[in-house]
Design a protein around this motif. Sequence first.
Motif, PDB file in Angstrom:
ATOM      1  N   UNK A 113       0.860  -1.187   0.000  1.00  0.00           N
ATOM      2  CA  UNK A 113       0.000   0.000   0.000  1.00  0.00           C
ATOM      3  C   UNK A 113       0.891   1.231   0.000  1.00  0.00           C
ATOM      4  N   UNK A 114       0.390   2.273  -0.644  1.00  0.00           N
ATOM      5  CA  UNK A 114       1.206   3.491  -0.782  1.00  0.00           C
ATOM      6  C   UNK A 114       0.640   4.588   0.109  1.00  0.00           C
ATOM      7  N   UNK A 115       1.395   5.669   0.241  1.00  0.00           N
ATOM      8  CA  UNK A 115       0.952   6.774   1.084  1.00  0.00           C
ATOM      9  C   UNK A 115      -0.290   7.424   0.461  1.00  0.00           C
ATOM     10  N   UNK A 116      -1.349   7.644   1.251  1.00  0.00           N
ATOM     11  CA  UNK A 116      -2.574   8.213   0.676  1.00  0.00           C
ATOM     12  C   UNK A 116      -2.386   9.628   0.137  1.00  0.00           C
ATOM     13  N   UNK A 117      -1.263  10.269   0.464  1.00  0.00           N
ATOM     14  CA  UNK A 117      -1.022  11.639   0.009  1.00  0.00           C
ATOM     15  C   UNK A 117      -1.159  11.775  -1.506  1.00  0.00           C
ATOM     16  N   UNK A 118      -0.765  10.740  -2.238  1.00  0.00           N
ATOM     17  CA  UNK A 118      -0.781  10.839  -3.701  1.00  0.00           C
ATOM     18  C   UNK A 118      -2.178  10.608  -4.279  1.00  0.00           C
ATOM     19  N   UNK A 119      -3.109  10.097  -3.485  1.00  0.00           N
ATOM     20  CA  UNK A 119      -4.444   9.705  -3.990  1.00  0.00           C
ATOM     21  C   UNK A 119      -4.327   8.757  -5.183  1.00  0.00           C
ATOM     22  N   UNK A 120      -3.308   7.928  -5.198  1.00  0.00           N
ATOM     23  CA  UNK A 120      -3.131   7.034  -6.351  1.00  0.00           C
ATOM     24  C   UNK A 120      -3.278   5.556  -5.978  1.00  0.00           C
ATOM     25  N   UNK A 121      -3.911   5.284  -4.814  1.00  0.00           N
ATOM     26  CA  UNK A 121      -4.032   3.892  -4.378  1.00  0.00           C
ATOM     27  C   UNK A 121      -4.823   3.033  -5.351  1.00  0.00           C
ATOM     28  N   UNK A 122      -5.942   3.564  -5.817  1.00  0.00           N
ATOM     29  CA  UNK A 122      -6.803   2.781  -6.725  1.00  0.00           C
ATOM     30  C   UNK A 122      -6.082   2.561  -8.059  1.00  0.00           C
ATOM     31  N   UNK A 123      -5.502   3.639  -8.560  1.00  0.00           N
ATOM     32  CA  UNK A 123      -4.770   3.555  -9.829  1.00  0.00           C
ATOM     33  C   UNK A 123      -3.627   2.544  -9.736  1.00  0.00           C
ATOM     34  N   UNK A 124      -2.898   2.582  -8.631  1.00  0.00           N
ATOM     35  CA  UNK A 124      -1.764   1.666  -8.459  1.00  0.00           C
ATOM     36  C   UNK A 124      -2.256   0.226  -8.337  1.00  0.00           C
ATOM     37  N   UNK A 125      -3.356   0.042  -7.581  1.00  0.00           N
ATOM     38  CA  UNK A 125      -3.910  -1.316  -7.425  1.00  0.00           C
ATOM     39  C   UNK A 125      -4.323  -1.870  -8.783  1.00  0.00           C
ATOM     40  N   UNK A 126      -4.970  -1.044  -9.598  1.00  0.00           N
ATOM     41  CA  UNK A 126      -5.428  -1.526 -10.916  1.00  0.00           C
ATOM     42  C   UNK A 126      -4.243  -1.735 -11.860  1.00  0.00           C
ATOM     43  N   UNK A 127      -3.264  -0.825 -11.787  1.00  0.00           N
ATOM     44  CA  UNK A 127      -2.089  -0.941 -12.666  1.00  0.00           C
ATOM     45  C   UNK A 127      -1.286  -2.202 -12.370  1.00  0.00           C
ATOM     46  N   UNK A 128      -1.085  -2.496 -11.076  1.00  0.00           N
ATOM     47  CA  UNK A 128      -0.313  -3.710 -10.760  1.00  0.00           C
ATOM     48  C   UNK A 128      -1.106  -4.954 -11.163  1.00  0.00           C
ATOM     49  N   UNK A 129      -2.437  -4.856 -11.121  1.00  0.00           N
ATOM     50  CA  UNK A 129      -3.264  -6.012 -11.502  1.00  0.00           C
ATOM     51  C   UNK A 129      -3.085  -6.338 -12.987  1.00  0.00           C
ATOM     52  N   UNK A 130      -2.899  -5.314 -13.804  1.00  0.00           N
ATOM     53  CA  UNK A 130      -2.699  -5.559 -15.246  1.00  0.00           C
ATOM     54  C   UNK A 130      -1.382  -6.325 -15.455  1.00  0.00           C
ATOM     55  N   UNK A 131      -0.319  -5.881 -14.788  1.00  0.00           N
ATOM     56  CA  UNK A 131       0.965  -6.587 -14.894  1.00  0.00           C
ATOM     57  C   UNK A 131       0.868  -8.003 -14.336  1.00  0.00           C
TER      58      UNK A 131
END
Length: 473
Positions: free
Chosen positions: A284-302
């Motif tokens: 999990x990443x720091x919520x400061x970036x508001x990119x948790x959902x994007x990162x979760x979906x991006x890693x799922x593609x890989x």
Amino acid sequence: MTATWDVDICVIGGGPAGSTIGRCLAQLGHRVCIVEKTQFPRSHIGESLPPSILPLLESLGLLASIEQAGFLRTRRTLLRWASVQRDDPPPGAPQGFQVDRGRFDQLLLEAARQAGVIVFNPAKVQLPASNPVDTWQIPLWINGCEHSVHARLLVDASGKAGCLGGIRQRTASVTLAAFAYWSEVPFNGTETRVEDGPECWYWGAPLPDGTFNATVFFDPDRYKAVGRNGLEALYRSLLAGSSLLRDCLHGRLVQPVHCCDATSYASKEPVGNNWIKVGEASFSIDPLSSQGVQTAMGTAVGAAAVINTLLHRPGSSDLAIEFYRTRQSEMIIRHHQLATGSYALQQSYYDTLFWKRRAMNQLEPHPHVASIALPLAELYPHSNVRLADCVRIVETGVLRNNYIESASALIASHWDRPVAFVHEVPVAEFAESVRQPQRVVDILGKWSNRIPWDQCEAILGWMWQSGLLEFQQ
Ligand SMILES: Cc1cc2nc3c(=O)[nH]c(=O)nc-3n(C[C@H](O)[C@H](O)[C@H](O)COP(=O)(O)OP(=O)(O)OC[C@H]3O[C@@H](n4cnc5c(N)ncnc54)[C@H](O)[C@@H]3O)c2cc1C
């Protein structure tokens, strides 16, 4: 009656990571099921999706349905962060979303179902204690009855719950988030609000149903001091210290104040021969970036490409596993560095333990590609250059056509990892052709028989600036 389902892949968790990997794998022709324990739509924190998610949604073919869902659109962040005060978006900036996570996650899960995924919701999984050699036999509880799923591969997409277990490393200071939804707040506009305080930071955003989520991030000691019964008073007193969010206090709380863990961490082992962790089950990443959902979906593609490789090309399993491990740790470090960089800005502003802890780099330096950044202007058309002695050509794993494949890549002695593609060009092949000294103009001429001239200039410029070329008299 007990039922048994045979699938290729069982995904545990139907959040953004689980739905995305389930859908990608079904589209690749695999038999997939997703098991989600909470009846959808279910509420979830994490409602701000910045514009950087748009290309991912587009490439997944999901952008149109998300755009039509009636979520709020915003391109603006009101920022009060150390010396930075920014209110205006750059002209023409793309718009992100403020979503209702219940509906957003349900849209993703529905898209997975439409792609052919069997969705069990609500259904709970109890994992077998050991990792099997052949097939996972997964007990599944639906309406109090035990059923069973047999799967060749298991995906842990269960979020912070991390149902596969394993060692997790904390990658930042322990942080709690207290949040609540407010109605009748006196704010206009759809922008996200981010602000620092002496010993906390604030995040707030309006939601499609007209409520406003105001969140405060702080050290756990403060919660320990007041306990569950003192949470609302603590939350209100912290909110009163915010210039951007304090007016929430004139509104009405629509639910009790919640408190959750917002600490970043990473699973030590994200992948094995017949299992993989995606989204927050992996890190999990720091919520400061508001990119948790994007990162979760991006890693799922890989991860989908990794699983596709494990199932269809077992000979490339090691390559695929190594690819996933490397990419995960790169992402963890990149996000960690971004967060600590933003927190470090605060140190000259607030000399408090809260900011000191967060500005500290808590991770080992990571494999990176160092940019030497030599001035491009030094590279004249008639300069004689050749590939520097510090450069070697090696094989590495890359994601191509839904598989992890081996590709030639460049590695320099000042880099820690190889680079296979730059601007989508397989750079090793081009670099190979400059082993002997040549004039810049001749190199560009030769390369332009294969790729457009501006791309040739971009690749040569990148090689020069990265210290991969040297002058030859
Ligand atoms: C305070 C805070 C604010 C945040 N703000 C943002 C933000 O503004 N923008 C953003 O992009 N991200 C934000 N995030 C992060 C974001 O919420 C997560 O990154 C994202 O939800 C991760 O998606 P996921 O699919 O990995 O996990 P989740 O969304 O958590 O999904 C996991 C699913 O697994 C299910 N599950 C768990 N165990 C089992 C089981 N045994 N059987 C079946 N199902 C199971 C759960 O019910 C859940 O639905 C924030 C996080 C925090 C803590």
